[in-house]
Design an enzyme around this catalytic site. Structure first.
Site, PDB file in Angstrom:
ATOM      1  N   CYS A 247      10.537   6.578 -54.982  1.00 51.25           N
ATOM      2  CA  CYS A 247      11.579   7.562 -54.693  1.00 51.25           C
ATOM      3  C   CYS A 247      12.735   6.929 -53.918  1.00 51.25           C
ATOM      4  O   CYS A 247      13.523   6.185 -54.481  1.00 51.25           O
ATOM      5  CB  CYS A 247      10.995   8.774 -53.998  1.00 51.25           C
ATOM      6  SG  CYS A 247      12.066  10.240 -54.122  1.00 51.25           S
TER       7      CYS A 247
ATOM      8  N   HIS B  80       6.707  10.285 -57.411  1.00 56.92           N
ATOM      9  CA  HIS B  80       5.808  10.037 -56.277  1.00 56.92           C
ATOM     10  C   HIS B  80       4.381   9.792 -56.784  1.00 56.92           C
ATOM     11  O   HIS B  80       3.563  10.709 -56.842  1.00 56.92           O
ATOM     12  CB  HIS B  80       5.829  11.222 -55.312  1.00 56.92           C
ATOM     13  CG  HIS B  80       7.027  11.263 -54.435  1.00 56.92           C
ATOM     14  ND1 HIS B  80       7.054  10.719 -53.164  1.00 56.92           N
ATOM     15  CD2 HIS B  80       8.271  11.755 -54.653  1.00 56.92           C
ATOM     16  CE1 HIS B  80       8.257  10.887 -52.637  1.00 56.92           C
ATOM     17  NE2 HIS B  80       9.016  11.521 -53.517  1.00 56.92           N
TER      18      HIS B  80
ATOM     19  N   GLU C  34       2.007   8.310 -55.256  1.00 64.32           N
ATOM     20  CA  GLU C  34       1.000   8.336 -54.195  1.00 64.32           C
ATOM     21  C   GLU C  34       0.242   9.661 -54.156  1.00 64.32           C
ATOM     22  O   GLU C  34      -0.856   9.742 -53.599  1.00 64.32           O
ATOM     23  CB  GLU C  34       1.642   8.043 -52.825  1.00 64.32           C
ATOM     24  CG  GLU C  34       2.518   9.135 -52.254  1.00 64.32           C
ATOM     25  CD  GLU C  34       3.964   9.106 -52.755  1.00 64.32           C
ATOM     26  OE1 GLU C  34       4.825   9.687 -52.062  1.00 64.32           O
ATOM     27  OE2 GLU C  34       4.222   8.527 -53.822  1.00 64.32           O
TER      28      GLU C  34
END
Length: 257
Positions: free
Chosen positions: A113, A221, A223
């Site tokens: 990001c 994202h 994660e």
């Protein structure tokens, strides 16, 4: 044997409206520890506290995290406007030279990001201040309401270049990703290769041309739910493998000394 160290770039926060803190989302550390199989180490994003050279020595790789403040437009030769939002000049001062040093050394990093945008700026590219204001573009920002699961839900396709590194890594040219960003790449840096795009043409996956190390970076994202998501898991596993390889190389050098 100790796991190799991944430095996780933190963001500056004000707790309870008065207590300055450097913090990172727990999902970043979970992805690094459980999927990349590395030791997560939170790095304060303040050049008065850390230097690039000592970070390169202390860490084997870096996770360039997302964050609400944006890269200051002066870093890519443009003037500040209200559309650019808030900034973190201290983080700019740490991450941009760190990225360039990693590219030069071949030391691995994964950009996410804001980190994705930092990689483009560090390599000479520019950013749009607000993607949703561009003709024909979608709103890529985080939904304002709902649970975290709803905010990080898969919302659009990303199409990878045929035979490119993301295609080879994922085993498919099309994947579904979340989207929680306002800015995006305007002009790629001279060595930035756009390897994945959203349906509206927004760059979503990049790498640095000719870099000796791992430089894959994404606008979404990964994660979030990294251990279970079929797109996030191989990305963090490949990053972890690159960090392990870098650490093993350093260890071999020490044994020869």
């Amino acid at each position: 044997m100790a796991r190799p160290v991944v430095g996780i770039i933190s963001n500056s926060h004000l707790l309870n409206d008065q207590y300055p803190a450097h913090a990172g989302a727990a999902i970043n550390s979970v992805a690094v520890a459980h999927v990349a199989d590395c030791l997560p180490l939170l790095i304060p994003s303040d050049p008065s506290l850390v230097g690039v050279e000592e970070l390169l020595e202390a860490c084997d790789g870096f996770l360039l995290t997302g964050g609400r403040p944006n890269v200051h437009p002066e870093e890519y030769g443009e003037e500040e406007t209200p559309a650019h939002g808030s900034f973190d000049r201290s983080r700019d001062a740490v991450t941009l030279p760190l990225i360039r040093a990693c590219v030069e050394r071949g030391q691995p990093f994964l950009g996410v990001c804001r980190g994705f945008q930092e990689v483009n700026v560090a390599m000479g590219g520019t950013l749009h201040p607000e993607i949703r204001d561009l003709p024909g573009r979608d709103n890529h920002r985080m939904p304002p309401d709902g649970t975290l699961e709803e905010k990080f839900a898969l919302r659009h396709k990303v199409t990878f270049t045929e035979g490119g590194p993301f295609h080879r890594l994922m085993g498919t040219r099309e994947v579904m990703t979340n989207t929680l960003h306002g800015q995006g790449i305007k002009r790629p840096g001279p060595r930035i290769v756009v390897d994945g795009i959203a349906p509206d043409g927004t760059p979503e996956a990049i790498h640095v041309r000719g870099a000796a190390g791992f430089t894959l970076s994404v606008q979404w994202h990964p994660e979030w739910n990294a251990a279970n998501d079929p797109v996030s898991r191989p990305l963090f596993q490949a990053f972890g493998a690159a960090v392990h390889a870098w650490a093993a190389r350093d260890l071999r050098a020490l044994r020869r000394a």
